[in-house]
Design an enzyme around this catalytic site. Structure first.
Site, PDB file in Angstrom:
ATOM      1  N   ASP A  55       0.856  -1.174   0.000  1.00  0.00           N
ATOM      2  CA  ASP A  55       0.000   0.000   0.000  1.00  0.00           C
ATOM      3  C   ASP A  55       0.898   1.231   0.000  1.00  0.00           C
ATOM      4  O   ASP A  55       1.599   1.485   0.984  1.00  0.00           O
ATOM      5  CB  ASP A  55      -0.896  -0.027   1.245  1.00  0.00           C
ATOM      6  CG  ASP A  55      -1.869   1.136   1.317  1.00  0.00           C
ATOM      7  OD1 ASP A  55      -1.609   2.197   0.698  1.00  0.00           O
ATOM      8  OD2 ASP A  55      -2.885   1.005   2.003  1.00  0.00           O
ATOM      9  N   LYS A  69       3.656   4.598 -12.581  1.00  0.00           N
ATOM     10  CA  LYS A  69       3.065   4.870 -13.897  1.00  0.00           C
ATOM     11  C   LYS A  69       1.582   5.150 -13.732  1.00  0.00           C
ATOM     12  O   LYS A  69       0.843   4.308 -13.237  1.00  0.00           O
ATOM     13  CB  LYS A  69       3.280   3.680 -14.823  1.00  0.00           C
ATOM     14  CG  LYS A  69       2.664   3.852 -16.196  1.00  0.00           C
ATOM     15  CD  LYS A  69       2.905   2.600 -17.028  1.00  0.00           C
ATOM     16  CE  LYS A  69       1.969   2.515 -18.173  1.00  0.00           C
ATOM     17  NZ  LYS A  69       0.613   2.120 -17.804  1.00  0.00           N
ATOM     18  N   HIS A  73      -1.516  11.258 -10.714  1.00  0.00           N
ATOM     19  CA  HIS A  73      -2.605  12.120 -11.193  1.00  0.00           C
ATOM     20  C   HIS A  73      -3.963  11.702 -10.635  1.00  0.00           C
ATOM     21  O   HIS A  73      -4.930  12.448 -10.754  1.00  0.00           O
ATOM     22  CB  HIS A  73      -2.616  12.202 -12.726  1.00  0.00           C
ATOM     23  CG  HIS A  73      -3.120  10.967 -13.401  1.00  0.00           C
ATOM     24  ND1 HIS A  73      -3.615  10.993 -14.670  1.00  0.00           N
ATOM     25  CD2 HIS A  73      -3.207   9.683 -13.005  1.00  0.00           C
ATOM     26  CE1 HIS A  73      -3.985   9.781 -15.032  1.00  0.00           C
ATOM     27  NE2 HIS A  73      -3.734   8.965 -14.032  1.00  0.00           N
TER      28      HIS A  73
END
Length: 168
Positions: A55, A69, A73
């Site tokens: 986590d 990757k 965002h």
């Protein structure tokens, strides 16, 4: 209300998020390796790679490099700082080869033609569902420095995607 992440974890058949990310990786990584080989030139050549579940909000196992990757965002600034602080704790100092490699969107780094603008707007609407944020270089820089990193390099890669090398 169920989050999109909870739904993806609970029902992978109806919401094949992992399959979509695997397809994106299969498409993107040959481009990364061809166009931005310097990012991985110092990677070990042996096959001593370990995959460890975990986590990113709790801790990250020790590593020379952490690869993120399409991760940051999806999160707000405070959550990104928390993730990056955990990454920083996992890697050695820069002079010992420690770095974070991020593939994500850097707004404003791509050419500003109408197709890119339309793609950006549609992606921004999608990100509102996730509580995520698309960032320009200055917004990324603020997060990086707040997380304790000293230096970074952004390499535009493909369309809206960039490779960001982040150094402690």
């Amino acid at each position: 209300m169920t989050t999109i992440w909870e739904r993806a974890e609970r029902d992978a058949t109806a919401f094949p998020f992992d399959d979509a990310m695997a397809s994106d990786t299969a498409f993107l990584m040959p481009i990364v390796l061809k166009d931005c080989g310097e990012v991985v030139t110092k990677a070990p050549t042996d096959n001593d790679v370990q995959y460890v579940a975990g986590d990113i909000f709790q801790s990250i196992p020790p590593a020379n490099t952490v690869f993120l990757k399409w991760i940051l965002h999806d999160w707000n600034d405070d959550e990104c700082v928390r993730i990056l602080k955990n990454c920083k704790q996992a890697i050695p100092p820069r002079d010992a080869g420690g770095k974070i490699i991020i593939i994500d969107m850097v707004v404003g780094s791509e050419p500003s033609d109408i197709k890119h603008v339309e793609t950006q707007v549609l992606h921004d609407i999608l990100m509102m569902v996730f509580n995520g944020v698309e960032r320009d270089e200055q917004e990324w820089k603020k997060i990086f420095f707040e997380a304790g990193f000293k230096d970074y390099k952004i390499v535009p890669l493909l369309g809206v995607r960039s490779i960001i090398e982040l150094y402690p």
